[in-house]
Design a protein around this motif. Structure first.
Motif, PDB file in Angstrom:
ATOM      1  N   CYS A 146       0.383  -5.780 -23.796  1.00 26.06           N
ATOM      2  CA  CYS A 146       0.679  -6.121 -22.102  1.00 26.06           C
ATOM      3  C   CYS A 146      -0.391  -7.467 -22.212  1.00 26.06           C
ATOM      4  CB  CYS A 146       0.111  -5.150 -21.553  1.00 26.06           C
ATOM      5  SG  CYS A 146      -1.523  -5.524 -20.939  1.00 26.06           S
ATOM      6  N   CYS A 147       0.812  -8.340 -21.548  1.00 27.98           N
ATOM      7  CA  CYS A 147       0.322  -9.684 -21.355  1.00 27.98           C
ATOM      8  C   CYS A 147       0.879 -10.398 -20.102  1.00 27.98           C
ATOM      9  CB  CYS A 147       0.956 -10.433 -22.679  1.00 27.98           C
ATOM     10  SG  CYS A 147       0.324 -12.095 -22.594  1.00 27.98           S
ATOM     11  N   GLY A 148       0.565 -11.144 -19.618  1.00 29.96           N
ATOM     12  CA  GLY A 148       1.213 -11.763 -18.527  1.00 29.96           C
ATOM     13  C   GLY A 148       2.125 -12.913 -18.868  1.00 29.96           C
ATOM     14  N   THR A 149       3.092 -12.894 -18.400  1.00 31.88           N
ATOM     15  CA  THR A 149       4.205 -13.803 -18.610  1.00 31.88           C
ATOM     16  C   THR A 149       4.772 -14.907 -18.389  1.00 31.88           C
ATOM     17  OG1 THR A 149       5.511 -13.421 -16.486  1.00 31.88           O
ATOM     18  CG2 THR A 149       6.458 -12.278 -17.902  1.00 31.88           C
ATOM     19  N   TYR A 181       4.117  -3.840 -22.362  1.00 33.14           N
ATOM     20  CA  TYR A 181       4.764  -4.341 -21.198  1.00 33.14           C
ATOM     21  C   TYR A 181       4.528  -5.390 -20.718  1.00 33.14           C
ATOM     22  CZ  TYR A 181       0.099  -3.696 -18.189  1.00 33.14           C
ATOM     23  OH  TYR A 181      -0.550  -3.344 -18.153  1.00 33.14           O
ATOM     24  N   GLU A 182       5.050  -5.972 -19.613  1.00 31.82           N
ATOM     25  CA  GLU A 182       4.721  -7.850 -19.247  1.00 31.82           C
ATOM     26  C   GLU A 182       4.007  -7.685 -18.039  1.00 31.82           C
ATOM     27  OE1 GLU A 182       6.513 -11.251 -21.934  1.00 31.82           O
ATOM     28  OE2 GLU A 182       8.050  -9.901 -20.926  1.00 31.82           O
ATOM     29  N   ILE A 183       3.181  -9.298 -17.384  1.00 27.92           N
ATOM     30  CA  ILE A 183       2.958  -8.163 -16.402  1.00 27.92           C
ATOM     31  C   ILE A 183       3.733 -10.048 -15.117  1.00 27.92           C
ATOM     32  CG2 ILE A 183       1.367  -9.239 -14.135  1.00 27.92           C
ATOM     33  CD1 ILE A 183      -0.399  -8.064 -17.704  1.00 27.92           C
ATOM     34  N   THR A 184       4.441  -9.630 -14.625  1.00 24.12           N
ATOM     35  CA  THR A 184       5.418 -11.013 -14.164  1.00 24.12           C
ATOM     36  C   THR A 184       4.468 -11.500 -13.231  1.00 24.12           C
ATOM     37  OG1 THR A 184       7.220  -9.236 -14.394  1.00 24.12           O
ATOM     38  CG2 THR A 184       7.557 -11.835 -13.153  1.00 24.12           C
ATOM     39  N   GLY A 185       4.426 -13.203 -14.089  1.00 20.60           N
ATOM     40  CA  GLY A 185       3.593 -14.093 -13.220  1.00 20.60           C
ATOM     41  C   GLY A 185       2.829 -14.156 -13.313  1.00 20.60           C
ATOM     42  N   ALA A 186       2.095 -13.465 -14.150  1.00 23.22           N
ATOM     43  CA  ALA A 186       0.366 -13.657 -14.968  1.00 23.22           C
ATOM     44  C   ALA A 186       0.105 -14.472 -15.907  1.00 23.22           C
ATOM     45  CB  ALA A 186      -0.324 -12.064 -14.717  1.00 23.22           C
ATOM     46  N   ASP A 187      -1.064 -15.212 -15.399  1.00 28.44           N
ATOM     47  CA  ASP A 187      -1.414 -16.400 -16.656  1.00 28.44           C
ATOM     48  C   ASP A 187      -2.135 -15.276 -17.236  1.00 28.44           C
ATOM     49  OD1 ASP A 187      -2.365 -18.605 -17.846  1.00 28.44           O
ATOM     50  OD2 ASP A 187      -2.991 -19.648 -16.466  1.00 28.44           O
ATOM     51  N   ASP A 233       0.880  -1.141  -0.052  1.00 27.10           N
ATOM     52  CA  ASP A 233      -0.350  -0.144   0.162  1.00 27.10           C
ATOM     53  C   ASP A 233       0.662   1.164  -0.037  1.00 27.10           C
ATOM     54  OD1 ASP A 233      -2.787  -0.177  -0.100  1.00 27.10           O
ATOM     55  OD2 ASP A 233      -2.736  -1.397   1.545  1.00 27.10           O
ATOM     56  N   LYS A 234       1.772   1.215  -1.253  1.00 31.48           N
ATOM     57  CA  LYS A 234       1.936   2.412  -1.030  1.00 31.48           C
ATOM     58  C   LYS A 234       1.215   4.053  -1.665  1.00 31.48           C
ATOM     59  CE  LYS A 234       4.974   1.465  -5.350  1.00 31.48           C
ATOM     60  NZ  LYS A 234       5.006   1.509  -5.966  1.00 31.48           N
ATOM     61  N   ALA A 235       1.883   4.620  -1.800  1.00 30.49           N
ATOM     62  CA  ALA A 235       1.119   6.139  -1.996  1.00 30.49           C
ATOM     63  C   ALA A 235       1.163   6.419  -3.327  1.00 30.49           C
ATOM     64  CB  ALA A 235       1.960   7.709  -1.602  1.00 30.49           C
ATOM     65  N   PHE A 236       0.230   6.113  -4.469  1.00 28.74           N
ATOM     66  CA  PHE A 236       0.247   6.820  -5.317  1.00 28.74           C
ATOM     67  C   PHE A 236       0.917   7.707  -6.072  1.00 28.74           C
ATOM     68  CE2 PHE A 236      -2.281   7.719  -9.104  1.00 28.74           C
ATOM     69  CZ  PHE A 236      -1.942   6.874 -10.399  1.00 28.74           C
ATOM     70  N   VAL A 237       1.203   7.409  -7.417  1.00 28.34           N
ATOM     71  CA  VAL A 237       1.674   8.962  -7.786  1.00 28.34           C
ATOM     72  C   VAL A 237       1.488   9.223  -9.386  1.00 28.34           C
ATOM     73  CG1 VAL A 237       4.204  10.112  -8.406  1.00 28.34           C
ATOM     74  CG2 VAL A 237       3.905   8.598  -6.210  1.00 28.34           C
ATOM     75  N   LEU A 238       0.806   9.715  -9.962  1.00 32.20           N
ATOM     76  CA  LEU A 238       0.663  10.417 -11.316  1.00 32.20           C
ATOM     77  C   LEU A 238       1.761  10.692 -12.027  1.00 32.20           C
ATOM     78  CD1 LEU A 238      -1.761  10.137 -13.143  1.00 32.20           C
ATOM     79  CD2 LEU A 238      -2.677  12.489 -12.517  1.00 32.20           C
ATOM     80  N   ASN A 239       1.914   9.837 -12.840  1.00 31.17           N
ATOM     81  CA  ASN A 239       2.729  10.019 -14.291  1.00 31.17           C
ATOM     82  C   ASN A 239       2.841   8.702 -14.385  1.00 31.17           C
ATOM     83  OD1 ASN A 239       4.041   6.875 -12.670  1.00 31.17           O
ATOM     84  ND2 ASN A 239       5.381   8.075 -11.637  1.00 31.17           N
ATOM     85  N   ASP A 240       3.405   9.364 -16.007  1.00 30.81           N
ATOM     86  CA  ASP A 240       3.922   8.197 -16.908  1.00 30.81           C
ATOM     87  C   ASP A 240       4.138   6.314 -16.818  1.00 30.81           C
ATOM     88  OD1 ASP A 240       6.076   8.150 -17.405  1.00 30.81           O
ATOM     89  OD2 ASP A 240       5.988   9.204 -19.420  1.00 30.81           O
ATOM     90  N   GLU A 241       4.224   6.179 -16.178  1.00 31.11           N
ATOM     91  CA  GLU A 241       5.077   4.777 -15.785  1.00 31.11           C
ATOM     92  C   GLU A 241       4.561   3.473 -15.255  1.00 31.11           C
ATOM     93  OE1 GLU A 241       8.138   4.993 -12.606  1.00 31.11           O
ATOM     94  OE2 GLU A 241       8.955   6.960 -13.200  1.00 31.11           O
ATOM     95  N   ILE A 242       4.302   3.006 -15.683  1.00 34.22           N
ATOM     96  CA  ILE A 242       3.390   1.917 -15.594  1.00 34.22           C
ATOM     97  C   ILE A 242       3.760   0.540 -14.806  1.00 34.22           C
ATOM     98  CG2 ILE A 242       2.882  -0.642 -17.187  1.00 34.22           C
ATOM     99  CD1 ILE A 242       1.646   0.671 -19.049  1.00 34.22           C
ATOM    100  N   GLU A 243       2.739   0.101 -14.367  1.00 31.54           N
ATOM    101  CA  GLU A 243       2.920  -0.852 -13.110  1.00 31.54           C
ATOM    102  C   GLU A 243       2.251  -1.798 -13.159  1.00 31.54           C
ATOM    103  OE1 GLU A 243       1.788   1.720  -9.595  1.00 31.54           O
ATOM    104  OE2 GLU A 243       1.728   3.632 -10.708  1.00 31.54           O
ATOM    105  N   GLU A 244       3.913  -2.420 -13.019  1.00 28.26           N
ATOM    106  CA  GLU A 244       2.842  -4.316 -13.217  1.00 28.26           C
ATOM    107  C   GLU A 244       1.442  -5.210 -12.914  1.00 28.26           C
ATOM    108  OE1 GLU A 244       5.482  -7.747 -13.772  1.00 28.26           O
ATOM    109  OE2 GLU A 244       7.000  -6.515 -14.374  1.00 28.26           O
ATOM    110  N   ARG A 245       1.815  -4.727 -11.723  1.00 32.52           N
ATOM    111  CA  ARG A 245       0.346  -5.235 -11.124  1.00 32.52           C
ATOM    112  C   ARG A 245      -1.183  -3.821  -9.935  1.00 32.52           C
ATOM    113  NH1 ARG A 245      -0.364 -10.809 -10.468  1.00 32.52           N
ATOM    114  NH2 ARG A 245       1.946 -11.174 -11.125  1.00 32.52           N
TER     115      ARG A 245
END
Ligand code: FER
Length: 322
Positions: A260-263, A289-295, A37-49
């Motif tokens: 995007c897709c899970g790895t 981008y890829e979501i590490t570990g997602a099916d 639960d970290k603070a959300f920062v609005l930027n243009d970065e992808i967050e995998e989860r």
């Protein structure tokens, strides 16, 4: 049509509705990973989860409700259904942007609305509550645009064709219906497109064909078949050739186009990555981008939806401040 030995025929698919729903809206993820639960920062970065903060049902937030509607489709020659998520305080005095969200193979307009684990209500509601995005309408169509009421989806050429016909139903029938019946903002900056698996495949196809209509796009775990190939399910003739995986010259391109897709996707494997490579080789701008570990599951769906709205929020906020 005879299916070759490498293809899975309709009778080989155990047709219980539960099994088929794993295609339509993803395999049920057993261990849904929670993010810190970290603070959300609005930027243009992808967050995998998708951050827990955005998929959580929060006490103080009123979420929208899905209702069901119908429209007459000239494309299909029949009345067809859609589900629509209207914001909790939906009012004809305001106008709302619209996301068209496309289900996977064997799905229908109820696939997303009846599956609580994709967290679409929460993600869109929380991001609007926090002021990052406008309150947004989500339309979930039935993507099987057939004119034969008895035709059923399956893994063969004929049975897949109605999905490729959905572009016509969407653009000529459903969008005009939504725009006349609901209080919506129109135009590409207010019209978004996303889809999962078969819906991801059609999302890419529709975006390449009609990029002027959709300003913000996300294709999650897109299924094979846009270009010719053969996978464990069937042979795909291809909707277009590899050299056509691009926008037309001088086309107005989406502001944001995510692939995007899970790895660990056990259904579509590395096809989404191949789409990314083809788009890149052909010079079509997009975010991959890829979501590490997602099916082939809701972790991928939540991630794609969250990142689409985050990119919308960032893009719109940076344009406002110019
Ligand atoms: C295929 C592999 C996967 C295909 C469709 C899918 C039509 C779709 C999967 C889904 O929507 O979950 O070869 O061919």
């Amino acid at each position: 049509m005879e299916s070759s030995s490498n293809e899975i025929s309709k009778s080989e698919i155990n047709a219980s509705s539960e099994d088929l729903s794993s295609f339509a809206t993803g395999i049920k993820a057993e261990n849904e990973e929670k993010t810190a639960d970290k603070a959300f920062v609005l930027n243009d970065e992808i967050e995998e989860r998708c951050p827990s903060l955005y998929e959580a049902t929060r006490g103080g937030v009123s979420y929208g409700e899905f209702i069901h509607g119908t429209y007459y489709s000239n494309t299909c020659g029949m009345e067809r259904g859609y589900s629509i998520l209207l914001p909790a305080d939906y009012s004809e005095d305001k106008k709302y942007p619209v996301l068209y969200l496309l289900h996977g193979i064997f799905g229908d307009e109820y696939s997303f609305s009846q599956d609580k684990s994709n967290k679409i209500r929460e993600i869109v509601g929380n991001m609007a509550y926090d002021g990052y995005i406008d309150r947004t309408i989500v339309v979930c169509p039935n993507m099987y645009a057939t004119s034969d009421p008895d035709q059923k989806p399956g893994f063969d050429r004929e049975s897949v064709l109605p999905y490729d016909n959905f572009i016509n139903d969407l653009v000529n029938d459903l969008m005009p219906c939504i725009e006349s019946e609901y209080s919506v903002l129109t135009g590409r900056d207010n019209t978004y497109l996303a889809g999962f698996s078969m819906g991801g495949r059609e999302t890419i196809f529709i975006t390449l064909q009609r990029p002027e209509l959709f300003g913000y796009v996300c294709a999650i775990s897109a299924a094979p078949g846009i270009v010719p190939t053969k996978d464990k399910f069937m042979s795909h003739e291809g909707q277009i050739q590899e050299s056509e995986m691009k926008f037309a010259e001088n086309a107005i391109e989406p502001n944001v186009f995510i692939v995007c897709c899970g790895t660990k996707d056990s259904v579509v494997g590395t096809y989404p990555k191949q789409y990314h490579e083809l788009l890149e080789a052909n010079g079509a701008d997009h975010i991959w981008y890829e979501i590490t570990g997602a099916d082939h599951d809701n972790n991928a769906i939540k991630s794609g939806l969250f990142n689409l709205f985050k990119q919308i929020a960032y893009d719109k906020s940076s344009k406002k401040s110019i």
